[in-house]
Structure formats: structure tokens, C-alpha cells
Design an enzyme around this catalytic site. Structure first.
Site, PDB file in Angstrom:
ATOM      1  CD  GLU A  86      -3.256  73.388  32.116  1.00 52.58           C
ATOM      2  OE1 GLU A  86      -2.916  72.867  33.192  1.00 52.58           O
ATOM      3  OE2 GLU A  86      -2.665  74.374  31.622  1.00 52.58           O
ATOM      4  CE  LYS A 161       0.337  71.306  34.963  1.00 54.07           C
ATOM      5  NZ  LYS A 161      -0.440  72.568  34.927  1.00 54.07           N
ATOM      6  CB  CYS A 203       0.403  73.662  31.075  1.00 55.22           C
ATOM      7  SG  CYS A 203       0.526  75.491  31.119  1.00 55.22           S
TER       8      CYS A 203
END
Length: 327
Positions: A86, A161, A203
């Protein structure tokens, strides 16, 4: 510095499943510019993936130089796919700088990675690009976008995301991703690659098992969580969560991570790793920027799913719709 480990067979699985052959898994931890690799000769036919660990800063040009060096090293060592963490493009000091440094997918930076993928003949998982989307003019906010490039440099998948990290952890400092970022609208179907079918996440997504289960039910064999985990949550949760996602989904988990101090306001935990479907860490990076390599054995994954058929045993009629806020 080169670390090489041959993992022994998983003794417990052998006891549970007599006659099940467990592959000997090779682990390689490497720093950039290494010129040697040793792997078990029986595993040469298995696809090799590279996991890159970097320390991004606000300097986009230097970040690209670092990532490109690791990608070229991965290609030289025989990997078919390289994973970047990321924020591989940059980690800014504040939301205003994040917005200023961001680019559209058609911008110069992705163009450089497109050329790099073609040059190296390597698939790339670009784990979290600060993307100015088509709604940039209206929102003045960006997406945290995971991009997959094939070995011809074409974009074959994008995932934005969906779970934004808005948390305040004592000792780690506040994180308010939504100050600059819009959550993505949906999950994306797993994408076929030379290493297997990859389900895309980023993440903080790893804290939501519903996401991983949805991806594996859609066909994922590898789950990837490119990350920039903090220095407090990292030691407590990083490996535990990754191994849990691997075990419950019976997938390989690949997690490229940021490491070290990015600037005066932020540092990341590192410890990039690959976990197999049994929950064993089969590769991990050492401290600092570098890469680790792992073989992906999909026959092993399929045999494990056959001997432990948890997805056939699920009782969704009992669980209801999970994930609602607690009352």
C-alpha cells in the site's frame, strides 16, 4: 544478506490426512542486488512470487527508483508476479500533501510501471495507488486503488479500498483516511494470474473476514493484503490476522508491507510475508527494504480443501447477515 529455509512437512496435517503429500516449501529472503538463489529442485515447476518491502516517503521519484530496483531483481530471480505494498507511490505528511501528489490511473507514474512490467515481463500487484478518480473535480478526494498489471503492461484489475482506516490507537497516533479518501463501492472478482486466482484487498480490509470469505467463494486461491501497518498494531495483530485469513479461507495470503520511518510523523511495522493455506508463514522479509520469494502450490491448496472441506460444512442459514453494527 540471504536467508534460506526448507520447511519440514506439516506434521499435524499428515496425521489428520494419512497419505497426503505435503510439499517442501522454499523460503528466500533477499535484499536488493542479490545475485544468488537456492531452492528445492522439486519445486522448480511451481510459480514463484516476490513480495517487496519498501519505505515510501513524499519523494515519488525516489520511491519509483526503489520499487523498480526490487521489481527488476524479482524478475531476475525468476518470479512471475511481484507484489508492492500500500502507498508504494508515496506516503505524504498530511492530507493536503496526499491530495497534491495524487494522480489519475492514466498519469505519468502508472505509465512508468506499465513500461516496467513490459520491460521485465512480470505481472505487478501495485498495492495501493493514490488515485484521482473520474469524480475528482466534484469531490476533491481520491481512492486508495489496488492495480494489477499483466506482463504486457495492461491494467487487468482495479480494486478501490472499501474499509477506510479511521482509528485512534494510543501510542500510534490518529489515522483518518477518510479525510482524503473515498471508500470504494464494491469488491472485485478474483483475477487469474500465472500464480493463481488473486482476490484483491488492502491493509485495513484484513480485519473484515467477511471480505476474505466472499473472495474465496468467488474463486480466490490467493488473498493479498498490501499494507502500511502501524508500529503498535503491527506487533500485536499483523501476523495473527494474516494467518487467520489464510486458515479460514484456505488460501495463500501475500502481504507486502511498508517498513521503517517515512517522515517525522509516520512509521510502519514491515514484516512482509507469505502464508500458506495451512497458516504457516513460508516466507518473510527481514528488517528494512528488500524482498522475499515463495512458491505457490495450488495442488497442495486443493488437497487441503478436499481433506478439510469447511466450505461444504458451512451453515449460512444459521449465521444470518453478519457485519451489522453492535447494538
Amino acid at each position: 544478506r540471504l536467508g534460506f529455509i526448507i520447511r519440514p512437512p506439516h506434521q499435524l496435517l499428515s496425521l489428520l490426512c494419512p497419505g497426503l503429500r505435503i510439499p517442501r516449501l522454499s523460503v528466500l529472503c533477499a535484499q536488493p542486488r542479490l545475485r544468488a538463489m537456492a531452492v528445492s529442485s522439486s519445486s522448480w515447476e511451481l510459480p514463484l512470487v516476490a513480495v517487496c518491502q519498501v519505505t515510501s516517503t513524499p519523494d515519488k521519484e525516489q520511491n519509483f527508483i526503489t520499487c523498480a530496483e526490487l521489481i527488476r531483481e524479482a524478475a531476475r530471480l525468476g518470479a512471475c508476479l511481484a507484489f508492492l505494498p500500500e502507498a508504494f507511490d508515496f506516503i505524504a505528511r498530511n492530507p493536503e500533501e496526499t491530495l497534491h501528489l495524487s494522480e489519475p490511473l492514466g498519469g505519468n507514474l502508472l505509465g512508468e510501471y506499465t513500461q516496467l512490467a513490459r520491460e521485465c515481463g512480470l505481472w505487478l500487484s501495485l498495492g495501493g495507488f493514490h488515485e484521482r478518480g473520474q469524480d475528482w473535480e466534484q469531490t476533491q478526494k481520491i481512492y486508495n486503488c489496488h492495480v494489477i498489471l499483466n506482463n504486457k503492461g495492461s491494467v487487468v484489475a482495479t480494486y478501490r479500498k472499501t474499509h477506510l482506516c479511521d482509528v485512534e490507537i494510543p501510542g500510534q497516533g490518529p489515522m483518518h483516511e477518510s479525510n482524503s479518501t473515498i471508500p470504494g463501492p464494491s469488491l472485485e472478482s478474483p483475477i487469474s494470474t500465472p500464480a493463481g486466482k488473486i482476490g484483491l484487498a488492502i491493509c485495513y480490509d484484513m480485519r473484515f473476514p467477511e471480505l476474505s470469505l466472499a473472495l474465496v467463494q468467488a474463486g480466490a486461491e490467493i488473498l493479498t493484503y498490501p499494507s502500511a501497518f502501524g508500529s503498535v498494531t503491527g506487533p500485536a495483530h499483523w501476523e495473527v490476522l494474516l494467518r487467520a485469513r489464510a486458515i479460514e479461507s484456505q488460501c495463500y495470503v501475500v502481504a507486502a508491507a511498508q517498513c521503517g520511518r517515512h517522515h517525522e510523523k509516520r512509521a510502519s511495522y514491515g514484516h512482509s510475508m507469505v502464508v500458506d493455506p495451512w497458516g504457516t508463514v513460508v516466507a518473510r522479509c527481514s528488517e528494512g527494504p528488500g524482498l522475499c520469494l515463495a512458491r505457490i502450490d495450488l495442488n497442495y491448496l486443493r488437497r487441503l480443501r478436499q481433506h478439510l472441506p469447511v466450505f461444504q460444512h458451512r451453515r449460512p442459514e444459521l449465521y444470518g447477515h453478519l457485519g451489522h453494527p453492535l447494538s
